[in-house]
Design an enzyme around this catalytic site. Structure first.
Site, mmCIF file in Angstrom:
data_model
loop_
_atom_site.group_PDB
_atom_site.id
_atom_site.type_symbol
_atom_site.label_atom_id
_atom_site.label_comp_id
_atom_site.label_asym_id
_atom_site.label_seq_id
_atom_site.Cartn_x
_atom_site.Cartn_y
_atom_site.Cartn_z
ATOM 1 C CD GLU A 1 -3.039 0.009 2.008
ATOM 2 O OE1 GLU A 1 -1.826 0.207 1.794
ATOM 3 O OE2 GLU A 1 -3.865 0.937 2.076
ATOM 4 C CB CYS B 1 4.108 -4.495 1.381
ATOM 5 S SG CYS B 1 3.341 -3.945 2.902
#
Lengths: 681, 522
Positions: free
Chosen positions: A407, A444
């Site tokens: 990720e 993110c």
């Protein structure tokens, strides 16, 4: 042999001051007559005497003219570079500091006051910089500081590089939610560094594998109990979690609840509810020819998995995958980020009391612990973090052919079409809260930059200024709604982004910084150069570049010219434009008219594509990520086709062909002898 | 053949060429043509047509490649872990029956079947999947869109050059990607035929074939791909994955393993043994990644099982099995030597209860059964990949689970039993790519279950819809309107907002009311 000149000394001073790595090369070593073992020793003494300031620099003797030992210079230089960027884990570091303190405590003043070191952490590399949080910095005289440096070098090395020791006063804690309290305030008494002895890692992991083999973790009861334990942990320790997030990041409670605790509670409940259904197998349709055969797909746990999480959502990105790993019935090791020590400490010291310690282990530590972990054999590695480290993780996974889920991040664009005044306001609010109101942009999936038509830019900026003020007040510095920057290193990274003169010239709002408190004001930048760093790397902080385009449709090409982002946000009411965005761009996820909300949808896979990662999680997808879907076929003994067995002939071949094509008529014809083989017999 | 190889070596395929090829593919992909439904259907139909038209050529190519002993010997000189090269055989039961006709018919048959399934289902696969949304994000709607990854690299194995190349290509095309196929250089005739056929039948801008060996493959691996699929052995698999890590490219690995068969005592022995033989010796004489590797059974039952195996083997292959034309030979001399070594191991001396005959010149080994083999013998520590079948005897059939789970995870595991409990225990506690109960190897041919390994036997799976999924990125899409905005999402944050948020995310209406009307404690 006198050869260290005034000039050399000046250079040495400069090296030390600039924090550069250094390697002393003694050239023309061949010209020394009658040299023996002693000559090098004498010479070294001389150099050390004269260049005391570079005590730590390794010495290499070489003869450039004949090329003798020149390769050693290269090796030594790369060694120095490695040392210069080495990072000590907070745990190891504090161990060293504690030992040094025990050996020699800081001197007492006349008034009887004694300096106390609460905590030490490495704030930066190149050169390695250590911050000592102490009661009063002036209680530590120069001699003691030098002693500490010596001890650090003795125990932790760092040859060839200067190291910096910074001594910081620990501030008094302000009110819990008090405006403007220092981002650096840390509850030292909360942090328990459980130093993990990596030597026992191998046997510990073997124990966990044995435990997995015992089959305990595969039971529904076990999984359910662990999930319930996780839920109790979240509920009973809410205050402590809030506090830890405050300590590490200065995260406001609402944000902490919205992005971490609340989302996690919701996810655990979703998993508890779905678990039985997820665990059951799925039937698979069988072709008619496979008479009396049933097929199914059964999810099974992978085994022992590793989860490495990041500091921006220390609980969120640690526990969200953990839920999946537990639900799927694995044993697991979680390594929280050492950059959020208070949170890591809560995870390592409190969480295990709620879970089965034989199956879930939390190991604290920095990159060197991470490296040790990555050398082990795992059945899956789940990593949240940067692209750079992601590549290292995947490279490490090669040895055991371990599947990975990565990720990562990316520059998530927000495309802002022209909108009526009210939707425009809603859209901007949503962009701003994604950028400035989600861990200070250190997320993110936070909006990285905004794409907008040129004609709208000025009114947009004006509106943004007003809305930022609504959110964070006239003095955002004093607002309690803003997360601080995680570390000095990240602060200076952001600072350098902004210090590019051309970028600086494009700042239209904000831009102020407070290095001591790691605070950066919400900053809006219009049209920074596209080749400036702020537009080539992930911003990951409260700086919002706005890029203007002639036509909003150009945004598709703009986005496609860059690596695939984790998320793409588009604010538009134009249906055909929406369709084009959806089909012509590629990203982990797409959200129309909002930002960040995909993170809390359990029914959607969350994950990147290309540079933004691989593999997905959340909800059932977390379960899937940590499961292997095993194909099962069950046969009865009753039916069998004689043509399955040798001896072979062309008729059997034809029957096979018909079977594979599910061509029942041909099958029948061949069986009845009415159809001849196409192949020559 | 030799001349074409030489020619290929003259035209150097280096990094520049690879880069350019990938660029061309990327341009084609970026143009968006591969994403359209009609393009995908057209390509799949072309593959069908290609299979129908080129049957003869495929036969010739296979014959050239597989009947040439000198080729096979050079091949294993290059690859000493050759056994795994043979991994992932896609065709059941009838392999290499001394004649390429069969191989081609079955490979093409399976390819056509995969094409037909894809053509039939493609519309359903492409359609976005609706997802439920929750109160937290209300009002909104959400869906999951399957989007192509982009440019795919497929590296296939030489042993079933057509099936292992075209089957994944079908998945990649169905998902709307541009594809580059690198067939194995060790089957040069098949490789050049694939290149020729692809150029002739498919869209050459978006689907390309590169022929070549190690240097070409490494040049290709240096490039940035959006997904890589590799079929073959673990050693090369690691090289592929290491190259993929540099560009963060996801990979699918189809590798091999040591597939166990558990035989319980309460079964229809004749049927079970026939199915065993079909999977072991009828599957390229054991040289297939999913063919049974060893048997686990109880001490008492073992003699019966051996007797039944002997009887049925003789029925199938006659008395002189070394000469039987229904059995494939060993693929080359290196391989033959490796298998001989397994048989000559001191620890298995005297364990051979059936077969054991070898003919070095003809590269033939008769079906061989070894009884009471110890777990530390050579034969139990590597994938056998040949016509040797060791039987391990246990006191209790339950012990078999420990034996299986103590090794690396196999690609497939088989059990013959009528005991319901044992079946369930087997399904639950044995980890393998796939499991078949009361039969062997047939899961390969069923497109409704995923085919792929776990652990050492690979990662990722394909076949049927799973192929489509393997080459699609599942993009989460959320649609929101501008209405339904709650002020509590935005700073400045207050205690009220926190309470309200807790109530909302908890999903309890009572709590929402309490928060709204101030009845809740802070």
């Amino acid at each position: 042999m006198a050869c260290i000149t005034e000039q050399d000394f000046k250079i040495a001073e400069r090296i030390e001051k600039e924090g550069k790595g250094c390697l002393i090369v003694v050239n023309k070593w061949d010209t020394i007559p009658n040299k023996n073992q002693q000559s090098a020793v004498y010479y070294e003494q001389d150099v050390r005497e004269k260049l005391r300031i570079l005590q730590w620099a390794p010495i290499v003797y070489a003869t450039a003219i004949s090329g003798h030992s020149v390769d050693r210079v290269i090796v030594a230089a790369s060694e120095v570079e490695k040392e210069r960027s080495r990072r000590l884990s907070t745990a190891t570091l504090n161990q060293v500091v504690q030992e040094a303190l025990a050996f020699k405590s800081p001197p007492r003043t006349r008034g009887g006051k004694r300096g106390r070191i609460y905590y030490c952490t490495q704030a930066a590399i190149r050169p390695p910089t250590f911050v000592f949080f102490v009661n009063e910095a002036n209680l530590f005289p120069e001699t003691y500081r030098r002693y500490m440096e010596k001890q650090l070098r003795k125990d932790a090395g760092f040859p060839g590089t200067p190291i910096r020791l910074l001594w910081r006063n620990r501030r008094k804690m302000g009110k819990m939610d008090g405006a403007g309290d220092s981002g650096l305030c840390i509850f030292f008494h909360n942090i328990v560094m459980t130093r993990y002895d990596v030597k026992t890692l191998g046997s510990d992991l073997e124990d966990m594998r044995d435990y997995f083999r015992s089959g305990k973790t595969k039971d529904w009861e076990w999984r359910n109990a662990q999930l319930k334990g996780l839920l109790s942990f979240l509920k009973q320790n809410e205050a402590q979690i809030f506090q830890a997030l405050k300590d590490d990041l200065g995260k406001p409670q609402v944000e902490a609840y919205r992005d971490e605790i609340g989302t996690l509670v919701k996810s655990v409940r979703f998993a508890v509810k779905g678990l039985k259904g997820w665990m059951s197998s799925n039937g698979a349709k069988m072709p008619k020819v496979a008479l009396l055969t049933s097929g199914e797909v059964v999810p099974e746990p992978l085994g022992l998995v590793l989860i490495i999480s990041s500091w921006n959502f220390p609980f969120g990105v640690s526990l969200e995958p953990l839920i999946g790993a537990i639900a799927a019935g694995n044993t697991m090791v979680l390594k929280p980020s050492e950059l959020a020590p208070a949170c890591a400490s809560v995870l390592a010291n409190v969480l295990p009391t709620y879970l089965d310690k034989k199956a879930v282990r939390i190991i604290q530590g920095g990159p060197e612990v991470g490296e040790k972990l990555l050398q082990q054999k795992w059945d899956k590695i789940f990593f949240t973090g940067s692209v750079r480290v992601g590549k290292l993780v995947m490279a490490a996974a090669v040895e055991h052919l371990t599947p990975v889920a990565l990720e990562l991040g990316g520059k998530c664009p927000a495309v802002l079409d022209s909108l009526a005044p009210w939707p425009m306001k809603v859209a901007i609010n949503r962009i701003l809260v994604s950028k400035f109101g989600t861990c200070g942009g250190q997320a993110c999936i936070a909006v990285d930059y905004v794409l907008v038509e040129k004609r709208l830019a000025s009114s947009l900026v004006e509106l943004m200024k007003v809305l930022v003020k609504d959110m964070f007040g006239e003095k955002p510095r004093e607002s309690n709604s803003l997360t601080r920057i995680i570390s000095k290193q990240h602060f200076s990274r952001l600072k350098s982004l902004l210090n590019d003169p051309e970028v600086k010239a494009s700042v239209v709002h904000g831009g102020s910084m407070d290095e001591e408190h790691l605070y950066i004001e919400p900053t809006i930048i219009v049209d920074p150069p596209l080749n400036s760093q702020i537009m080539t790397e992930e911003v990951f902080g409260p700086l919002l570049p706005i890029i203007t385009l002639e036509k909003i449709e150009d945004s598709i090409n703009f986005i496609n010219a860059r690596p695939k982002p984790l998320a793409l946000y588009a604010f538009t009411k134009n249906q055909s434009f929406s369709k084009r965005i959806l089909s012509e761009t590629s990203s982990g996820s797409v959200v129309f008219n909002d930002a960040n909300i995909q993170y809390c949808a359990d029914t959607l896979p969350f994950g990147g594509v290309g540079e933004s990662g691989m593999g997905s999680y959340h909800g059932k997808y977390s379960f899937d990520t940590f499961s292997h879907y095993k194909a099962i076929l069950r046969r009865s003994y009753l039916t069998d086709f004689w043509y399955r067995f040798p001896p072979w002939n062309y008729r059997k071949l034809l029957l096979f062909e018909a079977t594979y094509h599910f061509d029942y008529i041909t099958l029948l014809l061949v069986i009845l002898g009415l159809k001849r083989s196409r192949y020559r017999c | 053949m030799a001349t074409t190889i030489e020619e290929k070596e003259v035209t150097v395929f280096g990094e520049e060429e690879a880069k350019q090829l990938v660029n061309e593919l990327r341009v084609a992909y970026d143009s968006g043509r591969t994403r359209s439904y009609s393009w995908r259907v057209a390509q799949l139909k072309n593959i069908l047509r290609m299979c129908d038209d080129s049957e003869k050529e495929v036969v010739e190519a296979l014959h050239k490649d597989l009947a040439k002993p000198e080729l096979e010997s050079t091949l294993y000189e290059r690859d000493n872990t050759g056994g795994r090269q043979l991994a992932n055989i896609g065709v059941l039961y009838l392999m290499k029956w001394g004649d390429a006709v069969v191989g081609s018919a079955l490979q093409l048959g399976m390819i056509k079947n995969a094409c037909k399934v894809a053509l039939k289902e493609l519309k359903n696969w492409i359609r976005p999947e609706k997802a439920k949304t929750s109160l937290t994000t209300f009002p909104s709607s959400a869906e999951i869109v399957s989007e192509p990854f982009g440019v795919i690299l497929i590296i296939s194995a030489w042993n079933y050059p057509f099936l292992l190349s075209i089957d994944p290509v079908i998945g990649a095309i169905a998902a709307g990607n541009a594809v580059l196929l690198k067939p194995s250089e060790l089957a040069p005739a098949s490789s050049s035929l694939l290149a020729k056929l692809f150029a002739q039948y498919l869209d050459t801008c978006s689907i390309k074939v590169v022929e070549g060996a190690v240097s070409e493959t490494s040049a290709l691996l240096e490039q940035k791909w959006d997904k890589i699929m590799y079929t073959g052995n673990g050693r090369v698999g690691r090289i592929v994955m290491a190259a993929a890590a540099k560009h963060l490219t996801p990979v699918i690995m189809e590798l091999g393993g040591k597939c166990p068969v558990v035989v319980d005592s309460d079964i229809n022995l004749q049927v079970a043994v026939r199915r065993l033989i079909a999977g072991k010796w009828g599957c390229n004489n054991g040289q297939a990644c999913i063919s049974p590797d060893y048997i686990l059974t109880t001490k008492d039952y073992a003699p019966k099982l051996v007797d039944a195996l002997k009887t049925e083997l003789e029925k199938f292959y006659g008395k002189n099995q070394l000469e039987s034309k229904d059995l494939s030979r060993i693929v080359n001399s290196n391989h033959f030597a490796r298998l001989s070594k397994l048989l000559e191991d001191e620890k298995v001396s005297g364990k051979i209860v059936y077969g054991g005959e070898r003919d070095k010149d003809k590269l033939r080994i008769a079906p061989t059964i070894l009884l009471d083999v110890l777990r530390d013998s050579l034969i139990m520590n590597e994938e056998i990949f040949g016509p040797l079948l060791p039987i391990l005897t246990l006191n209790n059939i339950d012990e078999s689970f420990n034996v299986i789970n103590s090794g690396t995870k196999p690609l497939a595991a088989y059990i013959f039993t009528n005991n319901k409990k044992l079946k369930e225990k087997f399904v639950m506690s044995v980890s393998a790519g796939g499991i078949v109960i009361n039969d062997t190897t047939i899961h390969m041919a069923v497109h409704t279950v995923p085919f792929g390994g776990v652990g050492e036997s690979g990662m990722g799976s394909y076949h049927g819809k799973f192929s489509f999924d393997a080459f699609s990125h599942k993009k989460a899409v959320v649609y929101r309107s501008f209405t339904g905005d709650a002020a509590l999402r935005y700073p400045p944050y207050t205690g009220f907002k926190l309470r309200m948020m807790k109530a909302l995310m908890g999903g309890s209406f009572l709590a929402i009311l309490r928060a709204l009307f101030g009845g809740s404690k802070s």
